[in-house]
Design an enzyme around this catalytic site. Structure first.
Site, PDB file in Angstrom:
ATOM      1  CD  GLU A 101      39.626  12.727 -36.581  1.00 51.59           C
ATOM      2  OE1 GLU A 101      39.231  13.062 -37.709  1.00 51.59           O
ATOM      3  OE2 GLU A 101      39.036  13.015 -35.523  1.00 51.59           O
ATOM      4  CE  LYS A 110      37.311  15.992 -39.098  1.00 55.78           C
ATOM      5  NZ  LYS A 110      37.386  15.051 -37.956  1.00 55.78           N
ATOM      6  CG  ASN A 135      30.346  16.256 -37.534  1.00 56.90           C
ATOM      7  OD1 ASN A 135      30.311  15.450 -36.605  1.00 56.90           O
ATOM      8  ND2 ASN A 135      31.213  17.255 -37.575  1.00 56.90           N
TER       9      ASN A 135
END
Length: 244
Positions: free
Chosen positions: A39, A102, A171
């Protein structure tokens, strides 16, 4: 050919690129040995700036060169220091891997933005959406050629699995308190559909954790801060993968 004809012809070429099939996040995770979704994340509400000078034309490509399975790029500007242009910059730099858009998607306008900037998939967060809203956005995303990573956090949200997203995310960070606990993925793994492509998100800090998560069925591992806080995120990814 006059200038107007030339412009329209070039615009047609741009549209052909835009409408071309995007690389599949789901397939990339199924084929990958590492499953690492690296990321690009410059900031977070809980930690502040992680890498304020992080360049979207350098770091995502370095992730690709160091064998990431896919990328995630933060596009929320106010809280995460992101921007849609970061995905465009990554694509222009030569990134061909699947890219996850995202953001906190709550409206279909954001899906158009994701498609236009070159994303392959979008994140939909169960905690932000009713089940009906999620289904509507998922259907629209698919119509635009985007895959969906549906993120859930606890047992109450697991009924969203009925929507059959392309990728199922757990998550480990509570988005209300920002408390992170990787045990969340282990706890919920067996409650997800058996054939689901599962991704564990947040708090993954070492290769042993990835190995353990693989054992309970996860195929993808979204890691950002662990790499971004280092001087060279791409090299940090390379070192991480070499230990798997």
């Amino acid at each position: 050919m006059d200038i107007l004809q030339e412009i329209v012809a070039h615009k047609q070429q741009e549209l052909e690129v835009l409408c071309a099939p995007k690389p599949s996040l789901r397939q990339a995770l199924l084929k990958s040995d590492s499953g690492i979704i690296a990321e690009f994340k410059r900031r977070s509400p809980s930690k502040g700036w992680i890498k304020e000078d992080g360049r979207a034309d350098l770091i995502p490509l370095s992730y690709q060169q160091h064998c990431a399975a896919a990328l995630s790029i933060l596009t929320d500007e106010y809280y995460f220091g992101g921007h849609d242009d970061f995905i465009r910059m990554a694509r222009r730099s030569g990134v061909t891997l699947p890219i996850l858009y995202k953001n906190f998607v709550i409206d279909e306008a954001q899906l158009y933005a994701a498609a236009l900037c070159g994303a392959s998939a979008v994140l939909l967060i169960a905690a932000c959406l009713t089940k009906l809203q999620c289904k509507t956005l998922m259907d629209k995303a698919h119509a635009l050629g985007l895959e969906v990573l549906l993120e859930m956090h606890d047992e109450k949200e697991l009924d969203y699995c009925d929507l059959q997203p392309d990728v199922y995310g757990i998550n480990n960070r509570n988005l209300g308190s920002f408390v992170t606990d990787v045990e969340n993925s282990f706890r919920l793994a067996e409650l997800l559909p058996k054939d689901a492509v599962k991704v564990s998100e947040s708090g993954i800090s070492n290769p042993d954790m990835v190995k353990a998560l693989r054992q309970v069925g996860f195929r993808g591992f979204l890691i950002g801060e662990n790499f971004m806080k280092t001087p060279d995120p791409g090299q940090a990814l390379n070192d991480f993968i070499s230990q798997l």
